[in-house]
Design an enzyme around this catalytic site. Structure first.
Site, PDB file in Angstrom:
ATOM      1  N   LYS A  16     -42.388 -44.667 -56.943  1.00 51.39           N
ATOM      2  CA  LYS A  16     -41.412 -43.959 -56.683  1.00 51.39           C
ATOM      3  C   LYS A  16     -40.774 -43.208 -57.962  1.00 51.39           C
ATOM      4  CE  LYS A  16     -39.253 -46.772 -53.043  1.00 51.39           C
ATOM      5  NZ  LYS A  16     -37.788 -47.437 -52.739  1.00 51.39           N
ATOM      6  N   ASP A  17     -40.593 -41.837 -57.755  1.00 51.70           N
ATOM      7  CA  ASP A  17     -40.228 -41.071 -59.151  1.00 51.70           C
ATOM      8  C   ASP A  17     -38.754 -41.793 -59.699  1.00 51.70           C
ATOM      9  OD1 ASP A  17     -38.139 -40.044 -57.526  1.00 51.70           O
ATOM     10  OD2 ASP A  17     -39.655 -38.398 -56.853  1.00 51.70           O
TER      11      ASP A  17
ATOM     12  N   ASP B 229     -38.960 -53.688 -56.023  1.00 50.68           N
ATOM     13  CA  ASP B 229     -38.153 -53.135 -55.297  1.00 50.68           C
ATOM     14  C   ASP B 229     -38.053 -53.885 -53.823  1.00 50.68           C
ATOM     15  OD1 ASP B 229     -36.746 -51.173 -53.441  1.00 50.68           O
ATOM     16  OD2 ASP B 229     -37.912 -49.575 -54.638  1.00 50.68           O
TER      17      ASP B 229
ATOM     18  N   THR C 274     -31.592 -48.217 -54.056  1.00 47.78           N
ATOM     19  CA  THR C 274     -32.943 -47.980 -55.154  1.00 47.78           C
ATOM     20  C   THR C 274     -32.268 -47.390 -56.449  1.00 47.78           C
ATOM     21  OG1 THR C 274     -34.583 -48.340 -53.452  1.00 47.78           O
ATOM     22  CG2 THR C 274     -35.119 -47.317 -55.689  1.00 47.78           C
TER      23      THR C 274
ATOM     24  N   ASP D 251     -33.921 -54.318 -57.213  1.00 49.12           N
ATOM     25  CA  ASP D 251     -32.907 -53.264 -57.429  1.00 49.12           C
ATOM     26  C   ASP D 251     -31.993 -53.578 -56.287  1.00 49.12           C
ATOM     27  OD1 ASP D 251     -34.828 -52.796 -55.528  1.00 49.12           O
ATOM     28  OD2 ASP D 251     -34.974 -50.800 -55.840  1.00 49.12           O
ATOM     29  N   HIS D 252     -32.378 -54.186 -55.331  1.00 47.49           N
ATOM     30  CA  HIS D 252     -31.470 -54.714 -54.204  1.00 47.49           C
ATOM     31  C   HIS D 252     -32.260 -55.934 -53.272  1.00 47.49           C
ATOM     32  CE1 HIS D 252     -34.191 -52.268 -51.671  1.00 47.49           C
ATOM     33  NE2 HIS D 252     -33.949 -51.308 -52.507  1.00 47.49           N
TER      34      HIS D 252
ATOM     35  N   ASP E   3     -40.956 -52.553 -51.102  1.00 49.28           N
ATOM     36  CA  ASP E   3     -39.712 -51.867 -50.441  1.00 49.28           C
ATOM     37  C   ASP E   3     -40.391 -51.232 -49.073  1.00 49.28           C
ATOM     38  OD1 ASP E   3     -37.074 -51.100 -50.282  1.00 49.28           O
ATOM     39  OD2 ASP E   3     -38.012 -48.988 -50.321  1.00 49.28           O
TER      40      ASP E   3
ATOM     41  N   ASN F 118     -29.172 -42.829 -53.573  1.00 55.75           N
ATOM     42  CA  ASN F 118     -30.633 -41.987 -53.880  1.00 55.75           C
ATOM     43  C   ASN F 118     -30.315 -40.397 -53.828  1.00 55.75           C
ATOM     44  OD1 ASN F 118     -31.887 -44.499 -54.023  1.00 55.75           O
ATOM     45  ND2 ASN F 118     -32.629 -44.476 -51.847  1.00 55.75           N
TER      46      ASN F 118
ATOM     47  N   HIS G 241     -39.065 -52.500 -45.446  1.00 63.09           N
ATOM     48  CA  HIS G 241     -38.414 -51.556 -44.533  1.00 63.09           C
ATOM     49  C   HIS G 241     -39.093 -51.330 -43.177  1.00 63.09           C
ATOM     50  CE1 HIS G 241     -35.273 -49.623 -46.589  1.00 63.09           C
ATOM     51  NE2 HIS G 241     -35.819 -49.398 -47.638  1.00 63.09           N
TER      52      HIS G 241
END
Length: 556
Positions: A176-177, A53, A94, A362-363, A315, A115, A319
């Site tokens: 993360k779910d 991530d 994400t 994912d990014h 991630d 999201n 952030h």
């Protein structure tokens, strides 16, 4: 007579062919033969897909001199790298990224447009994986009220199971779910994610009614407490982190109750969820993935199995501290160690060359605006929440209409169409007014009605990416494009979501079964991963696929 002569000649001509066919014809059907043939897997025993991530492409090389030989370097030396892999839609977020990797599709088709997004039908924001019809398994919290039902298409895992009457096993694992649920697909055997409120790994009744004993045993080991009991210190002497900025920066985020943003980071008084915002969250995720692999006997059956892993901690750290921080560098150095250990584990459990591994993201992520300004580079911030309030106030003042903007999310604006219609005001006038107000901000490069997307003056790949991100039923009314270097955020930390290369350029490296070492600089799309897997496995591509097969991988 002539007809009889022709038939006789034809039969004489066919006689040698018939004899040859008899000599080479297969044996009569034998159930024992079928059973015997099923013992050998055609293709890799296991596919392991890993999404890191927020991993920018340049992280493959930026810290290359500090990586060991068994992690990222092994990937690049033994694997095939698609060096110019780009996300081909917006927003670069994400949920969209995880969905795209495993479906070969884009938000316009698969429906996961962020999201979260504003739902006119429900009159509120919805979460990409929310599902009120299921409940949590593994804790008493609401963290498990999740499923893949908001995703409108199949994944490569779904197609793998469809190809062999659901004999393949597919498992998703992530903190993360959304990083576990969306990649695993609709027909997955299970998806597991981390409930930070309890410190437990959980799932939902979409998959099962009781948490397996092996997962309960893992939770009982209290992994978060083990890691949080010790401070996060740098893996190597702090003075050696010369590829990063100074440790203490005003534009870096801080942990709760911390007096600064520098090492060492005391995690002892942090809640269980805080492990996600440290490199140890990645370590814990991989340990849980190993237990899942063993519990489900992945790679041990007659067909190919699939393990989809997402590492979320990169991630959270990114952030909070930004891509030029010592924290980010240390996180990737530790991830390099974790990857080396994980590859050794797969070699021993599955067999080197018998599993197919790919790693992507994912990014990417933007530089922290404060860092950019500090170094005389363009950049700044924009606040979508503040913008919504400001626009509603100005529309009310100009048109006498309250709450004209229902939602702002994913760089789109949802107008209150019902209220506008009831007011008798002209929607186009209100829309044009809002766009004019938006363009007064230096943070906004473009703003236009989404219905005019294909006639608005936009360069490529910006137009195609925004078109791929526009879902007729779920997207908003107005599209916003930020100025390069600007983020939707505050004075500390950073984020992602726009079409620019810093958010859209991602790594993609393949290693293991069927892969020859090498690289290509040809432009490849994130949407190309799933159809390439389908081609390698000789199965149908996912139902919403728009990608192309990466021939350099499949043509050997």
């Amino acid at each position: 007579m002539k007809l009889n002569n022709l038939l006789a000649a034809g039969l004489m001509f066919l006689a040698p062919v018939v004899q040859a066919q008899k000599a080479t014809s297969p044996k009569p059907f034998n159930h024992h033969d079928v059973s015997k043939n099923k013992q050998a897997t055609v293709g890799p025993k296991l596919i392991v897909g890993m999404v890191v991530d927020q991993m920018r492409w340049d992280y493959l090389y930026r810290y290359g001199s500090r990586y060991g030989t068994g992690g990222f370097k092994r990937l690049l030396q033994e694997g095939f790298s698609c060096e110019n892999t780009l996300i081909n839609y917006t927003p670069t977020i994400t949920a969209c990224g995880h969905t795209c990797v495993y479906t070969g599709s884009v938000p316009a088709v698969h429906g996961v447009i962020g999201n979260t997004w504003y739902s006119r039908e429900l009159g509120r924001k919805v979460y990409c994986a929310e599902d009120s019809t299921v409940t949590t398994v593994g804790s008493t919290s609401a963290a498990g009220k999740m499923s893949p039902r908001n995703m409108l298409v199949t994944t490569i895992g779904d197609e793998l199971k469809l190809s062999n009457n659901f004999q393949s096993k597919v498992i998703g694992v992530a903190i993360k779910d959304r990083g576990a649920i969306l990649p695993a697909g609709h027909s997955a055997n299970a998806a597991y994610w981390y409930d930070g409120s309890t410190g437990n790994w959980v799932t939902s009744t979409y998959y099962m009614n009781t948490l397996p004993a092996w997962a309960q045993a893992f939770n009982n080991q209290k992994w978060p407490q083990q890691y949080l009991s010790k401070p996060w210190t740098t893996l190597y002497p702090a003075s050696s982190y010369t590829l990063s900025t100074a440790d203490e920066k005003a534009y870096e985020g801080r942990y709760k109750n911390a007096s600064g943003s520098s090492f060492p980071h005391d995690l002892s008084n942090m809640a269980n969820g805080s492990i996600a915002a440290s490199p140890f969250g990645n370590t814990m995720t991989l340990e849980f993935a190993k237990k899942a692999l063993e519990a489900y006997d992945l790679g041990k059956g007659p067909v190919t199995d699939f393990l989809a892993i997402s590492l979320s901690s990169t991630d959270y750290v990114g952030h909070q501290f930004g891509p030029n921080s010592i924290e980010a560098e240390d996180t990737y150095l530790r991830l390099d160690h974790d990857l080396a250990t994980f590859f050794q584990y797969l070699d021993a459990k599955i067999g080197k060359g018998k599993y197919l591994f790919f790693i992507t993201a994912d990014h990417g992520v933007a530089h922290v605006p404060g860092f950019m300004q500090e170094n005389k580079l363009p950049g700044g911030t924009w606040d979508d929440g503040a913008a919504q309030k400001d626009l509603n106030n100005k529309v009310a003042e100009r048109f006498g209409l309250k709450n004209a903007v229902e939602g702002v999310d994913n760089y789109q604006i949802w107008l209150n169409n019902g209220a506008i219609a009831n007011s008798g005001k002209n929607k186009s006038d209100i829309q044009d007014f809002i766009i004019a107000e938006l363009l007064k901000s230096p943070a906004i490069a473009k703003a236009f009605p989404l219905k005019d997307l294909m006639v608005t003056n936009l360069p490529e790949p910006m137009r195609t990416m925004m078109n791929n991100g526009f879902n007729t039923k779920r997207s908003g009314d107005i599209q916003i494009a930020l100025t390069p270097g600007y983020i939707d955020g505050g004075s500390t930390g950073t984020t992602h979501g726009v079409w620019y290369p810093y958010d859209a350029h991602i790594p993609l490296v393949w290693m293991g079964w069927g892969v020859h070492p090498g690289k290509t600089n040809r432009t490849v799309g994130m949407t190309d991963i799933a159809p390439t897997l389908a081609a390698l496995l000789h199965i149908q591509m996912p139902s919403g696929n728009v990608g192309q097969v990466i021939g350099e991988i499949t043509n050997k």
